[in-house]
Design an enzyme around this catalytic site. Structure first.
Site, mmCIF file in Angstrom:
data_model
loop_
_atom_site.group_PDB
_atom_site.id
_atom_site.type_symbol
_atom_site.label_atom_id
_atom_site.label_comp_id
_atom_site.label_asym_id
_atom_site.label_seq_id
_atom_site.Cartn_x
_atom_site.Cartn_y
_atom_site.Cartn_z
ATOM 1 C CG ASP A 41 33.836 32.478 35.779
ATOM 2 O OD1 ASP A 41 32.967 32.885 36.419
ATOM 3 O OD2 ASP A 41 34.975 33.141 35.222
ATOM 4 C CG ASP A 49 32.346 35.473 40.847
ATOM 5 O OD1 ASP A 49 31.918 35.035 39.887
ATOM 6 O OD2 ASP A 49 33.712 35.986 40.998
#
Length: 438
Positions: free
Chosen positions: A121, A319
């Protein structure tokens, strides 16, 4: 009626197809147990053959698309909470939104080592894993009591001041955080982790004691953000705050991509754009998106829809956890309308959150993100999603949801697939190069 027989050539081709399929599946299952090498970790899609998180029963194409969209909603709520500085993330009323990691890597924790498949992440800092005794966690946990190098971090440590909402449980530093539609309570801990062949002693992470909701990655998370407790900050001497990944396509679930840590073995022939830093949200990787082309035409997007603003959190981030790119309303409408114009009089339909779908072949050849210093031109595989039968094709991006702080453009992982994305933090730059990740 005469019995139908295959022509010898058809039979041979059919046999070869089965052989290649069997070889591919065998190679895939073999790669699940192949050790990671050097400073490179294999990256698996969460639905791959190597993942324990794939659906027990295969989903239809429509079900899988709608499920990914619902997970994106939770992800965008989480990212918006980071931008707005809220400590509580609202969850859409009337239904439970789930969020699972899209891509996972293999990490070994403790002494002797215990293997976990953790979510990677780029928008999170502190890593965390479910620990023995955790309430609300799955069946696979880190048995901290079996590790001879495990220890809790004290309340007076510098690291305790770097986690959200620190508190003291006896002498142990504890913290609570929100992730998607979930909350976790964890003790701040340290242990040795091994990334491919690299041992990282005294790595600081959250040892989850309680989890609520279904957004928490089942076996933990590896935080690749830029904050003080991220992997990058804790391994500056080893990896020099540099990493890259190449994400395999959703269509290639039998294959893995890669996460390369450190400056070695990074591509030399690569285009760069500047990484922007938001002091309020230092974890997020902001970039300067200045325009978008549909085909060869630059669409008319108001400059303020793309402008970077550290005060409001507006701008564009890269992202790894969001699946489909989201653009703020003026930017998305401009792209969508030009896309529809290029499709002429073809009938437009919708599917879930996608409002630009067709049952005829799409004639838009490319879509280009224009960043300061570089253009990234995407082929159709990076901006269209097709049904299994090929009967429906949708523009695979959408407007940022209006029920959150919708000032953020998010370049998501479908648009990044089959590209090497290089994060060079010391030089404040992001590199992108085409690469077949499978």
């Amino acid at each position: 009626m005469r019995p139908a027989f295959l022509h010898p050539l058809q039979a041979a081709l059919l046999a070869l197809s089965f052989l290649f399929l069997s070889l591919a599946q065998g190679q895939s299952l073999k790669s699940c147990t192949t050790p990671d090498q050097g400073s490179t970790l294999q990256v698996y899609h969460v639905y791959s053959q190597c993942s324990p998180f794939k659906p027990k029963t295969p989903l239809s194409w429509e079900e899988s698309v709608l499920q990914m969209q619902s997970k994106d909603e939770a992800r965008l709520l989480f990212l918006s909470s980071l931008v707005a500085g809220r400590s509580v993330v609202p969850v859409a009323s009337g239904r439970q939104i789930t969020q699972s990691p899209t891509y996972i890597v293999r990490v070994k924790v403790g002494t002797p080592a215990q293997t976990l498949l953790v979510a990677m992440d780029t928008s999170n800092d502190a890593g965390w894993v479910p620990c023995n005794g955790c309430v609300g966690c799955g069946s696979t946990v880190f048995e901290s009591t079996k590790s001879t190098t495990f220890k809790n971090v004290g309340c007076g440590s510098a690291q305790c001041q770097q986690v959200p909402g620190p508190s003291c449980l006896g002498s142990t530093c504890s913290f609570n955080l929100t992730y998607g539609g979930s909350t976790i309570a964890a003790n701040l801990s340290q242990d040795t982790i091994r990334l491919a062949a690299d041992p990282v002693p005294n790595y600081t992470f959250g040892c989850i004691q309680k989890a609520t909701g279904s957004s928490v990655p089942p076996q933990g998370l590896l935080g690749l953000g830029r904050g003080p407790l991220s992997l990058l900050s804790q391994t500056q001497n080893l990896y020099q705050s540099t990493f890259s990944y190449c994400l395999p396509s959703f269509k290639s679930l039998n294959f893995s991509g890669s996460l390369r840590l450190g400056p070695n073995s990074q591509p030399k022939n690569i285009k760069y754009t500047q990484l922007l830093r938001n002091p309020r949200r230092s974890s997020l990787y902001y970039v300067n998106l200045i325009g978008i082309k549909v085909g060869r035409r630059v669409v008319g997007i108001p400059p303020e829809a793309l402008a970077f603003n550290p005060t409001t959190g507006a701008g564009t981030v890269i992202d790894s956890g969001t699946v489909f790119t989201r653009l703020v309303q003026p930017a998305y409408i401009a792209v969508r309308d030009e896309f529809r114009r290029r499709m002429g009089n073809a009938v437009v339909s919708s599917l879930g959150g996608f409002d630009t779908c067709y049952t005829v072949p799409v004639t838009v050849p490319t879509l280009t993100f224009m960043f300061s210093g570089m253009n990234v031109t995407l082929p159709q595989d990076n901006f269209l999603i097709h049904s299994t039968a090929g009967s429906i094709t949708c523009l695979a991006m959408a407007e940022a949801p209006t029920n959150v702080n919708s000032v953020l453009n998010v370049i998501a992982n479908l648009q990044q697939q089959n590209h090497r994305i290089l994060f060079d933090v010391p030089n404040s730059r992001l590199g992108v190069a085409r690469e077949t990740c499978t």
